[in-house]
Design a protein around this motif. Structure first.
Motif, PDB file in Angstrom:
ATOM      1  N   ALA A   1      44.365  53.814  26.426  1.00  0.00           N
ATOM      2  CA  ALA A   1      44.464  53.723  27.911  1.00  0.00           C
ATOM      3  C   ALA A   1      45.817  52.668  28.442  1.00  0.00           C
ATOM      4  O   ALA A   1      46.251  53.061  29.394  1.00  0.00           O
ATOM      5  CB  ALA A   1      43.307  53.128  28.303  1.00  0.00           C
ATOM      6  N   ARG A   2      45.917  51.521  27.638  1.00  0.00           N
ATOM      7  CA  ARG A   2      47.051  50.696  27.985  1.00  0.00           C
ATOM      8  C   ARG A   2      48.319  51.267  28.204  1.00  0.00           C
ATOM      9  O   ARG A   2      49.213  51.070  29.030  1.00  0.00           O
ATOM     10  CB  ARG A   2      47.006  49.501  27.421  1.00  0.00           C
ATOM     11  N   SER A   3      48.784  52.170  27.228  1.00  0.00           N
ATOM     12  CA  SER A   3      49.854  52.933  27.015  1.00  0.00           C
ATOM     13  C   SER A   3      50.058  53.925  28.137  1.00  0.00           C
ATOM     14  O   SER A   3      51.292  54.155  28.449  1.00  0.00           O
ATOM     15  CB  SER A   3      49.919  53.624  25.619  1.00  0.00           C
ATOM     16  N   ARG A   4      49.023  54.432  28.302  1.00  0.00           N
ATOM     17  CA  ARG A   4      49.223  55.471  29.375  1.00  0.00           C
ATOM     18  C   ARG A   4      49.206  54.825  30.930  1.00  0.00           C
ATOM     19  O   ARG A   4      50.161  55.437  31.556  1.00  0.00           O
ATOM     20  CB  ARG A   4      47.852  56.283  29.602  1.00  0.00           C
ATOM     21  N   ILE A   5      48.744  53.768  31.174  1.00  0.00           N
ATOM     22  CA  ILE A   5      49.088  52.953  32.169  1.00  0.00           C
ATOM     23  C   ILE A   5      50.477  52.639  32.261  1.00  0.00           C
ATOM     24  O   ILE A   5      51.231  52.753  33.208  1.00  0.00           O
ATOM     25  CB  ILE A   5      48.036  51.731  32.380  1.00  0.00           C
ATOM     26  N   ALA A   6      51.200  52.126  31.068  1.00  0.00           N
ATOM     27  CA  ALA A   6      52.453  51.825  31.098  1.00  0.00           C
ATOM     28  C   ALA A   6      53.234  52.872  31.319  1.00  0.00           C
ATOM     29  O   ALA A   6      54.421  52.769  31.980  1.00  0.00           O
ATOM     30  CB  ALA A   6      52.754  51.078  29.561  1.00  0.00           C
ATOM     31  N   LEU A   7      52.921  54.080  31.104  1.00  0.00           N
ATOM     32  CA  LEU A   7      53.694  55.204  31.122  1.00  0.00           C
ATOM     33  C   LEU A   7      53.860  55.764  32.539  1.00  0.00           C
ATOM     34  O   LEU A   7      55.086  55.944  32.912  1.00  0.00           O
ATOM     35  CB  LEU A   7      53.067  56.313  30.353  1.00  0.00           C
ATOM     36  N   ILE A   8      52.923  55.587  33.323  1.00  0.00           N
ATOM     37  CA  ILE A   8      52.961  56.182  34.469  1.00  0.00           C
ATOM     38  C   ILE A   8      53.180  54.900  35.728  1.00  0.00           C
ATOM     39  O   ILE A   8      53.579  55.318  36.851  1.00  0.00           O
ATOM     40  CB  ILE A   8      51.826  56.804  34.987  1.00  0.00           C
ATOM     41  N   ALA A   9      52.840  53.674  35.236  1.00  0.00           N
ATOM     42  CA  ALA A   9      52.938  52.682  36.586  1.00  0.00           C
ATOM     43  C   ALA A   9      54.271  52.170  36.608  1.00  0.00           C
ATOM     44  O   ALA A   9      55.076  51.907  35.496  1.00  0.00           O
ATOM     45  CB  ALA A   9      52.076  51.531  36.020  1.00  0.00           C
ATOM     46  N   ASP A  10      54.569  51.655  37.852  1.00  0.00           N
ATOM     47  CA  ASP A  10      55.853  51.198  38.281  1.00  0.00           C
ATOM     48  C   ASP A  10      55.736  49.753  37.351  1.00  0.00           C
ATOM     49  O   ASP A  10      54.504  49.214  37.435  1.00  0.00           O
ATOM     50  CB  ASP A  10      56.052  50.747  39.563  1.00  0.00           C
ATOM     51  N   LYS A  11      56.881  49.072  36.940  1.00  0.00           N
ATOM     52  CA  LYS A  11      56.768  47.867  36.112  1.00  0.00           C
ATOM     53  C   LYS A  11      55.920  46.825  36.783  1.00  0.00           C
ATOM     54  O   LYS A  11      56.284  46.610  38.206  1.00  0.00           O
ATOM     55  CB  LYS A  11      58.129  47.603  35.839  1.00  0.00           C
ATOM     56  N   ASN A  12      55.158  46.111  36.196  1.00  0.00           N
ATOM     57  CA  ASN A  12      54.249  45.119  36.712  1.00  0.00           C
ATOM     58  C   ASN A  12      53.415  45.237  37.862  1.00  0.00           C
ATOM     59  O   ASN A  12      52.923  44.580  38.539  1.00  0.00           O
ATOM     60  CB  ASN A  12      55.052  43.767  36.912  1.00  0.00           C
ATOM     61  N   SER A  13      53.283  46.584  38.041  1.00  0.00           N
ATOM     62  CA  SER A  13      52.422  46.957  39.369  1.00  0.00           C
ATOM     63  C   SER A  13      51.073  47.225  39.273  1.00  0.00           C
ATOM     64  O   SER A  13      50.193  47.525  39.897  1.00  0.00           O
ATOM     65  CB  SER A  13      52.980  48.379  39.846  1.00  0.00           C
ATOM     66  N   PHE A  14      50.618  47.186  37.704  1.00  0.00           N
ATOM     67  CA  PHE A  14      49.175  47.506  37.629  1.00  0.00           C
ATOM     68  C   PHE A  14      48.379  46.158  37.748  1.00  0.00           C
ATOM     69  O   PHE A  14      48.698  45.170  37.174  1.00  0.00           O
ATOM     70  CB  PHE A  14      48.910  48.154  36.116  1.00  0.00           C
ATOM     71  N   LYS A  15      47.410  46.383  38.691  1.00  0.00           N
ATOM     72  CA  LYS A  15      46.374  45.099  38.437  1.00  0.00           C
ATOM     73  C   LYS A  15      45.031  45.693  38.268  1.00  0.00           C
ATOM     74  O   LYS A  15      44.395  46.650  38.696  1.00  0.00           O
ATOM     75  CB  LYS A  15      46.456  44.745  40.165  1.00  0.00           C
ATOM     76  N   GLU A  16      44.540  45.004  37.133  1.00  0.00           N
ATOM     77  CA  GLU A  16      43.279  45.556  36.714  1.00  0.00           C
ATOM     78  C   GLU A  16      42.050  44.983  37.406  1.00  0.00           C
ATOM     79  O   GLU A  16      42.094  43.823  37.896  1.00  0.00           O
ATOM     80  CB  GLU A  16      43.273  45.093  35.262  1.00  0.00           C
ATOM     81  N   MET A  17      41.016  46.168  37.666  1.00  0.00           N
ATOM     82  CA  MET A  17      39.698  45.374  38.254  1.00  0.00           C
ATOM     83  C   MET A  17      38.610  45.668  37.335  1.00  0.00           C
ATOM     84  O   MET A  17      38.318  46.522  36.490  1.00  0.00           O
ATOM     85  CB  MET A  17      39.709  46.285  39.425  1.00  0.00           C
ATOM     86  N   PHE A  18      37.550  44.979  37.633  1.00  0.00           N
ATOM     87  CA  PHE A  18      36.189  45.142  37.170  1.00  0.00           C
ATOM     88  C   PHE A  18      36.351  44.907  35.508  1.00  0.00           C
ATOM     89  O   PHE A  18      35.382  45.472  34.666  1.00  0.00           O
ATOM     90  CB  PHE A  18      35.711  46.254  37.489  1.00  0.00           C
ATOM     91  N   SER A  19      37.223  44.089  35.117  1.00  0.00           N
ATOM     92  CA  SER A  19      37.135  44.126  33.613  1.00  0.00           C
ATOM     93  C   SER A  19      36.317  43.457  32.914  1.00  0.00           C
ATOM     94  O   SER A  19      36.384  43.370  31.680  1.00  0.00           O
ATOM     95  CB  SER A  19      38.904  43.709  33.197  1.00  0.00           C
ATOM     96  N   THR A  20      35.491  42.554  33.555  1.00  0.00           N
ATOM     97  CA  THR A  20      34.549  41.758  32.760  1.00  0.00           C
ATOM     98  C   THR A  20      33.151  42.284  32.772  1.00  0.00           C
ATOM     99  O   THR A  20      32.136  41.722  32.203  1.00  0.00           O
ATOM    100  CB  THR A  20      34.328  40.443  33.820  1.00  0.00           C
ATOM    101  N   LEU A  21      33.019  43.637  33.045  1.00  0.00           N
ATOM    102  CA  LEU A  21      31.699  44.314  33.045  1.00  0.00           C
ATOM    103  C   LEU A  21      31.387  44.591  31.291  1.00  0.00           C
ATOM    104  O   LEU A  21      32.462  44.920  30.743  1.00  0.00           O
ATOM    105  CB  LEU A  21      31.759  45.664  33.640  1.00  0.00           C
ATOM    106  N   GLN A  22      30.140  44.283  31.195  1.00  0.00           N
ATOM    107  CA  GLN A  22      29.923  44.212  29.623  1.00  0.00           C
ATOM    108  C   GLN A  22      28.689  45.114  29.547  1.00  0.00           C
ATOM    109  O   GLN A  22      27.493  45.099  30.171  1.00  0.00           O
ATOM    110  CB  GLN A  22      29.507  42.919  29.005  1.00  0.00           C
ATOM    111  N   SER A  23      28.637  46.042  28.270  1.00  0.00           N
ATOM    112  CA  SER A  23      27.526  46.902  28.138  1.00  0.00           C
ATOM    113  C   SER A  23      26.489  46.010  27.446  1.00  0.00           C
ATOM    114  O   SER A  23      26.752  45.105  26.821  1.00  0.00           O
ATOM    115  CB  SER A  23      27.866  47.935  27.462  1.00  0.00           C
ATOM    116  N   SER A  24      25.306  46.339  27.459  1.00  0.00           N
ATOM    117  CA  SER A  24      24.321  45.933  26.639  1.00  0.00           C
ATOM    118  C   SER A  24      23.313  46.718  25.965  1.00  0.00           C
ATOM    119  O   SER A  24      23.209  48.070  26.590  1.00  0.00           O
ATOM    120  CB  SER A  24      23.350  44.747  27.661  1.00  0.00           C
ATOM    121  N   ASP A  25      22.742  46.392  24.977  1.00  0.00           N
ATOM    122  CA  ASP A  25      21.800  47.460  24.090  1.00  0.00           C
ATOM    123  C   ASP A  25      20.558  47.181  24.716  1.00  0.00           C
ATOM    124  O   ASP A  25      19.638  46.710  24.092  1.00  0.00           O
ATOM    125  CB  ASP A  25      21.851  46.909  22.954  1.00  0.00           C
TER     126      ASP A  25
END
Lengths: 286, 262
Positions: free
Chosen positions: A50-74
């Motif tokens: 996923a990160r490589s794909r974002i790097a492929l399409i995004a303008d340099k330094n334009s990507f701002k990640e969201m909701f990255s702290t959501l964690q799954s639980s069993d």
């Protein structure tokens, strides 16, 4: 023990290679990465994280990640799930199977979600469903288009019926975003199957796919058993879907950014905005 | 009863099928056929009829009552044209402000090559998307098997009910067993870990309530279901069309278990 040392030695002495799943050529990893994970020998589009794909399409330094702290639980105490989650987090360095955020493509802002098949086959559990739902809600509120890269083995069995409900949850958010008049583009990547195909993968205003990506609802083996006959080689490929009228086009990876940029531009509500972003893009390439 | 016993009960061939519920619950029925695109899938039946004094659209996945009709109905595994027919009837119901009542009973959407060719995934995706936007009340009852996406495609409803011995699952316990333990015969354990029973659904808020089964007095049982549906339709019809849609959105928005470090 000796084998392990030999293996490590081999890795140091010879550059790490990846075998093309199609032509079986051994390609140095660095060369493959430079070529956008497309086999230089046969043109097969290998899976991309996923990160490589974002790097492929995004303008340099334009990507701002969201909701990255959501964690799954069993929460079902499902056999092996906790282990699976931990291993996936360890090997991928990601929290879950989808990355969401905003980025710019040639100066044009969009919300994105990108699924990563290395993480439990990017199966859809609560977190995947929640993150994608939130990105659609955010995009609706902020009048942004959504670009979604799908890759998934389907619903996440380990979360039982709760994972099935994610299909409805995400679809509800897609529908609201759509009814508000905003654009949703999906890019189907290898492999997109099961509950993801049967929900948000096929709900785009415009559906693109990568060459030869596997896209289907039921697994090939199940279909073969049900149909009791041999299936054509191209069965459930992007090419098969294009032929049967289920996708808009197949876009090679090298042309993806340009295609997405043009599509965003063509959906700008004011002519001036579009002209402005074209100018920006042209000045960048000049 | 164990989860596996409930699974067997839900699949039992003597269980009343979708068509029988429709016959006993709705009056003055007119059946409607076809998806206007490819064909008429016998696995999904639908039409218009009266629920007491209210005209409603009814849709059911029907497994068929005898071997001949089961073959014709593909054992209750709908094809894309079945889902598209259901969607056509739902959109028609919305146009004429009719509530939609769905009966779900399928091991899953059909997995044949023809179904894939005609876009099984797209057909289910479209149903789920459009159902989430319907501005009329939708009530779904799982009367036997609620098999994965093929069931959800008729169950994006304001209210969902489970019959006492019906099941609802993301994957068949056989499929789960063969993935998990590489052994399809471990169905009993798989049924247990997947949490598929009506009680599980109520506990997880996937279903509003459980409807008791009494097949010996089937007419009476259907009378009770009719009363339940009537009450819900009345209650939901008091909302505006936008509120009906929003209520459904909120219902599904809640699903998911996760933690979040802010």
């Amino acid at each position: 023990m000796l084998d392990a040392i030999r293996g490590r030695l081999r890795n140091v002495l010879t550059p790490e290679t990846i075998q093309c799943k199609s032509c079986k050529a051994e390609i140095p990893k660095s060369k493959l990465k430079k070529n956008l994970m497309v086999c230089p020998e046969c043109g097969t589009h290998l899976r991309m994280d996923a990160r490589s794909r974002i790097a492929l399409i995004a303008d340099k330094n334009s990507f701002k990640e969201m909701f990255s702290t959501l964690q799954s639980s069993d929460f079902f105490n499902f056999p092996g799930y906790q282990d699976k989650l931990e291993k996936a987090q360890e090997t991928t360095g990601e929290n879950e199977a989808v990355i969401c955020g905003t980025l710019k493509i040639n100066g044009q802002e969009a919300a994105v979600f990108v699924m990563d098949s290395r993480f439990i086959m990017a199966s859809m559990g609560s977190v995947v469903g929640e993150k994608i739902t939130r990105i659609f809600e955010y995009a609706e509120k902020n009048s942004l288009p959504v670009i979604g890269f799908t890759a998934s083995g389907g619903a996440r069995m380990q979360e039982g019926v709760v994972s099935l409900m994610q299909m409805a949850k995400v679809s509800g958010a897609v529908k609201k975003h759509s009814d508000a008049g905003h654009l949703y583009i999906t890019v189907l990547t290898d492999p997109t199957t099961g509950g993801v195909t049967a929900s948000f993968a096929m709900q785009g205003d415009i559906i693109l796919a990568e060459p030869k990506a596997l896209v289907g609802f039921a697994g090939r083996r199940v279909v073969e058993q049900t149909t009791k006959s041999k299936l054509p080689d191209n069965f459930q490929t992007a090419e098969f879907l294009l032929e049967h009228g289920f996708i808009d086009n197949i876009v090679p990876r090298a042309e993806l950014t340009k295609t997405l940029s043009s599509l965003l531009c063509l959906h700008k509500k004011k002519e001036a905005e579009c002209n402005d972003s074209i100018r920006k893009a042209q000045s960048r390439t000049a | 009863m164990t989860a596996y016993e409930k699974l067997k009960a839900a699949r039992h061939s003597h269980r009343p099928t979708g068509a029988e519920y429709i016959k006993n619950i709705f009056k003055d029925r007119i059946e409607l056929h076809g998806d206007r695109r490819f064909g008429d899938d016998a696995a999904i039946i639908g039409g218009i009829g009266f629920l007491n004094d209210i005209p409603v659209t009814y849709i059911a996945i029907d497994k068929g009552a005898d071997i001949e009709s089961r073959i014709k109905k593909n054992f209750g595994c709908p094809k894309p044209e079945g889902y598209r027919k259901a969607l056509r009837l739902m959109k028609q119901a919305e146009k004429f402000s009719r509530p939609v009542i769905c009966f779900v009973d399928t091991q899953g959407a059909f997995c044949g090559a023809d179904a894939e060719e005609r876009g099984q995934g797209e057909a289910i995706a479209e149903n789920i998307l459009e159902m989430m936007g319907l501005k009329v009340p939708v009530i779904s009852i799982v009367i036997g098997e609620g098999g994965s996406g093929g069931a959800l495609a008729l169950a994006c409803a304001n209210k969902v009910y489970m019959l006492e011995h019906s099941v609802y699952s993301v994957i068949s316990p056989e499929g789960c067993a063969s993935i998990l333990w590489k052994d399809a015969s471990k169905v009993e354990q798989a049924a247990e870990v997947l949490k598929i029973t009506a009680e599980d659904m109520k506990r997880l808020n996937v279903a509003e309530d459980i409807i008791p089964e009494n097949f010996d007095s089937f007419g009476e049982m259907c009378g009770n279901i009719a009363n339940l549906l009537y009450r819900d339709v009345k209650e939901l019809s008091a909302l505006t069309p936008d509120e009906i849609r929003e209520e459904r959105y909120e219902r599904f928005r809640c699903f998911g278990v996760y933690s979040e470090n802010k």
